[in-house]
Write a protein that holds these residues in place. Structure first.
Motif, PDB file in Angstrom:
ATOM      1  N   ALA A  43       0.853  -1.192   0.000  1.00  0.00           N
ATOM      2  CA  ALA A  43       0.000   0.000   0.000  1.00  0.00           C
ATOM      3  C   ALA A  43       0.884   1.235   0.000  1.00  0.00           C
ATOM      4  O   ALA A  43       2.045   1.190   0.422  1.00  0.00           O
ATOM      5  CB  ALA A  43      -0.917   0.007   1.223  1.00  0.00           C
ATOM      6  N   ALA A  44       0.322   2.340  -0.485  1.00  0.00           N
ATOM      7  CA  ALA A  44       1.097   3.587  -0.546  1.00  0.00           C
ATOM      8  C   ALA A  44       0.173   4.775  -0.392  1.00  0.00           C
ATOM      9  O   ALA A  44      -1.035   4.692  -0.649  1.00  0.00           O
ATOM     10  CB  ALA A  44       1.855   3.676  -1.873  1.00  0.00           C
ATOM     11  N   GLY A  45       0.748   5.881   0.037  1.00  0.00           N
ATOM     12  CA  GLY A  45      -0.019   7.103   0.183  1.00  0.00           C
ATOM     13  C   GLY A  45       0.921   8.283   0.336  1.00  0.00           C
ATOM     14  O   GLY A  45       2.136   8.120   0.464  1.00  0.00           O
ATOM     15  N   ILE A  46       0.337   9.469   0.302  1.00  0.00           N
ATOM     16  CA  ILE A  46       1.114  10.702   0.454  1.00  0.00           C
ATOM     17  C   ILE A  46       0.596  11.440   1.677  1.00  0.00           C
ATOM     18  O   ILE A  46      -0.608  11.697   1.792  1.00  0.00           O
ATOM     19  CB  ILE A  46       1.003  11.580  -0.797  1.00  0.00           C
ATOM     20  N   LEU A  47       1.489  11.727   2.596  1.00  0.00           N
ATOM     21  CA  LEU A  47       1.140  12.459   3.812  1.00  0.00           C
ATOM     22  C   LEU A  47       1.640  13.894   3.685  1.00  0.00           C
ATOM     23  O   LEU A  47       2.806  14.122   3.368  1.00  0.00           O
ATOM     24  CB  LEU A  47       1.760  11.789   5.039  1.00  0.00           C
TER      25      LEU A  47
END
Length: 229
Positions: A43-47
């Motif tokens: 999984a990946a995301g941008i904070l």
């Protein structure tokens, strides 16, 4: 790691990123690419850090949002550390979250309970107020290798350029739209009160300052109502 194949995939991704029609679409393509191109990434995301407030963008799974929320609640965590880094090539690779209780005593055990086994965080961009990081998650400890780190760093470097270009384009579009709205509002005021262009703009500006309302919002009010009242 087949680096020749990876290079071809990165080239295709770079073209794809520049073809996206919005900032959100660009971010979603970045995080989707991370799960496709980086070995071990589930999984990946941008904070994004706005001061102390956290914004979670383009998460590929709820696990990402849950982790970002947890970091905001605890005020600590690897994504915070990556986003606050002053170096564009900085990366945090957490091989096993269960061994990080000393570094992040509030975050680590609760993140592990969410299902996070290992993580990587890459500085994505910096500006005067906001900081951002591209964060990659695996449910397994030890999932990310040195090759994974190199692949993630290359992806983050391309992503930072694409993200910056998308934001600049969006800002330019907004500026053009704002000028159009202000021009239309000035025309309405000029016709209603027989004022010059300079006088009509002064009316908008004074109303904006007196009422602490953005000039664009004042212009929208005029366009919608035909007047300021």
């Amino acid at each position: 790691m087949d680096w020749a194949r990876f290079a071809q995939q990165m080239a295709a991704m770079a073209r794809d990123l520049l073809a996206q029609d919005s900032v959100n679409a660009t971010l979603e393509r970045i995080t989707a690419s991370a799960t496709e191109l980086v070995e071990g990434c589930d999984a990946a995301g941008i904070l994004i850090l706005h001061g102390t407030r956290v914004e979670s963008l383009a998460p590929t799974e709820p696990l990402v949002t849950d982790s970002d929320t947890l970091q905001q609640q605890t005020g600590e965590g690897p994504c915070f550390d990556a986003a606050r880094s002053a170096q564009g090539d900085h990366v945090l690779r957490i091989a096993d979250l269960t061994t990080e209780h000393r570094r992040w005593p509030a975050y680590a055990p609760r993140a592990h309970a969410l299902g996070v086994g290992s993580m990587m965080g890459f500085l994505l961009f910096t500006d005067d107020e906001d900081l951002g990081a591209l964060n990659l998650y695996s449910r397994k400890p030890g999932a990310f290798t040195p090759d994974s780190e190199t692949a993630g760093w290359l992806l983050a470097s391309h992503a930072a350029v694409a993200f910056s270009a998308a934001r600049t384009h969006a800002q330019m579009e907004q500026a053009v739209a704002t000028r159009h709205v202000i021009g239309e509002a000035m025309g309405i005021i000029m016709g209603s009160h027989r004022l010059s262009e300079e006088e009509a703009f002064s009316v908008l500006r004074r109303y904006s300052q007196a009422n602490n309302i953005k000039l664009r919002d004042v212009a929208l009010r005029v366009c919608e109502r035909g007047a300021l009242s």
